[in-house]
Design a protein around this motif. Structure first.
Motif, PDB file in Angstrom:
ATOM      1  N   GLN A   6     -22.399 -13.650 -12.551  1.00 26.33           N
ATOM      2  CA  GLN A   6     -21.596 -13.828 -11.226  1.00 26.33           C
ATOM      3  C   GLN A   6     -21.734 -12.963 -10.251  1.00 26.33           C
ATOM      4  OE1 GLN A   6     -17.431 -13.449 -12.531  1.00 26.33           O
ATOM      5  NE2 GLN A   6     -16.780 -13.122 -10.376  1.00 26.33           N
ATOM      6  N   GLN A  26     -12.532  -5.585 -13.802  1.00 27.75           N
ATOM      7  CA  GLN A  26     -11.512  -6.247 -14.552  1.00 27.75           C
ATOM      8  C   GLN A  26     -11.499  -7.749 -13.965  1.00 27.75           C
ATOM      9  OE1 GLN A  26      -8.127  -4.290 -15.130  1.00 27.75           O
ATOM     10  NE2 GLN A  26      -8.923  -3.132 -16.860  1.00 27.75           N
ATOM     11  N   SER A  27     -11.666  -7.646 -12.612  1.00 26.99           N
ATOM     12  CA  SER A  27     -11.716  -8.989 -12.062  1.00 26.99           C
ATOM     13  C   SER A  27     -12.923 -10.015 -12.034  1.00 26.99           C
ATOM     14  CB  SER A  27     -11.639  -8.703 -10.249  1.00 26.99           C
ATOM     15  OG  SER A  27     -12.854  -8.087 -10.100  1.00 26.99           O
ATOM     16  N   LEU A  28     -13.726  -9.648 -12.873  1.00 25.84           N
ATOM     17  CA  LEU A  28     -15.010 -10.311 -13.142  1.00 25.84           C
ATOM     18  C   LEU A  28     -14.523 -11.474 -14.261  1.00 25.84           C
ATOM     19  CD1 LEU A  28     -18.103  -7.936 -13.584  1.00 25.84           C
ATOM     20  CD2 LEU A  28     -17.433  -9.450 -11.641  1.00 25.84           C
ATOM     21  N   GLU A  29     -14.970 -12.753 -13.862  1.00 26.19           N
ATOM     22  CA  GLU A  29     -14.677 -13.970 -15.124  1.00 26.19           C
ATOM     23  C   GLU A  29     -15.207 -13.529 -16.218  1.00 26.19           C
ATOM     24  OE1 GLU A  29     -15.658 -17.883 -13.471  1.00 26.19           O
ATOM     25  OE2 GLU A  29     -14.907 -17.406 -11.657  1.00 26.19           O
ATOM     26  N   LYS A  30     -16.520 -12.879 -15.988  1.00 23.46           N
ATOM     27  CA  LYS A  30     -17.292 -12.535 -17.606  1.00 23.46           C
ATOM     28  C   LYS A  30     -17.732 -11.163 -17.328  1.00 23.46           C
ATOM     29  CE  LYS A  30     -20.849 -13.816 -20.537  1.00 23.46           C
ATOM     30  NZ  LYS A  30     -22.137 -14.320 -20.728  1.00 23.46           N
ATOM     31  N   ASP A  31     -16.960 -10.328 -18.358  1.00 23.46           N
ATOM     32  CA  ASP A  31     -17.313  -8.749 -18.151  1.00 23.46           C
ATOM     33  C   ASP A  31     -18.397  -8.507 -18.637  1.00 23.46           C
ATOM     34  OD1 ASP A  31     -16.558  -6.225 -18.113  1.00 23.46           O
ATOM     35  OD2 ASP A  31     -15.354  -6.285 -19.704  1.00 23.46           O
TER      36      ASP A  31
END
Length: 146
Positions: A81, A57-62
């Motif tokens: 990323q 959930q902390s990723l900019e793009k899932d």
């Protein structure tokens, strides 16, 4: 025809016993297998799983799991990323345990892994991706329909 109380009790108990025998027979025909054979070990690893979900959930793009057109390949797009990904993809069929299978994470140069759907049972599938990249572990689960 008149039925006395003794005959009525005998008929009642006979029907009762026959219905119990029928229920016992039907219960032996039901598959009582568990969803996971290692349910206790799975429960102990829950905190690790929770951390993987938080990292995802902390990723900019899932991570994206998509099927562009029905009957074509399933595309799993890993976020750039995170870096180079490795891990496992688990295809879980709730309707048939014998149809489940696992694949290693091997995205192509564009960061997308394509999985062909030929030979897979039609219906609901759960795609569970457990992967690592950049020193962190991630997890994503999504339902798809074939």
């Amino acid at each position: 025809m008149k039925i006395n109380w003794g005959t009525g009790i005998a008929i009642f108990f006979s029907v009762f016993v026959l219905s119990l025998v029928y229920q016992v027979y039907r219960s032996t025909q039901y598959d009582h297998s568990l969803v996971s054979d290692q349910y206790y070990a799975d429960d102990l690893r829950y905190q690790e799983h929770y951390d993987k979900l938080a990292n995802a959930q902390s990723l900019e793009k899932d991570l994206q799991i998509r099927q562009p057109k029905p009957g074509e390949t399933i595309e799993i797009a890993f976020p750039a990323q995170a870096g180079e990904a490795k891990g496992e993809i688990y295809f879980f069929c709730p309707a048939d345990k014998s149809a489940d299978f696992r694949l290693p994470v091997k995205p192509m140069g564009d960061g997308v892994q394509r999985v062909p759907v030929e030979g897979l049972r039609p219906g609901l599938w759960k795609v569970k991706v457990d992967w690592e990249a950049g020193g962190k572990s991630y997890y994503k689960e999504q339902d798809i329909r074939l």
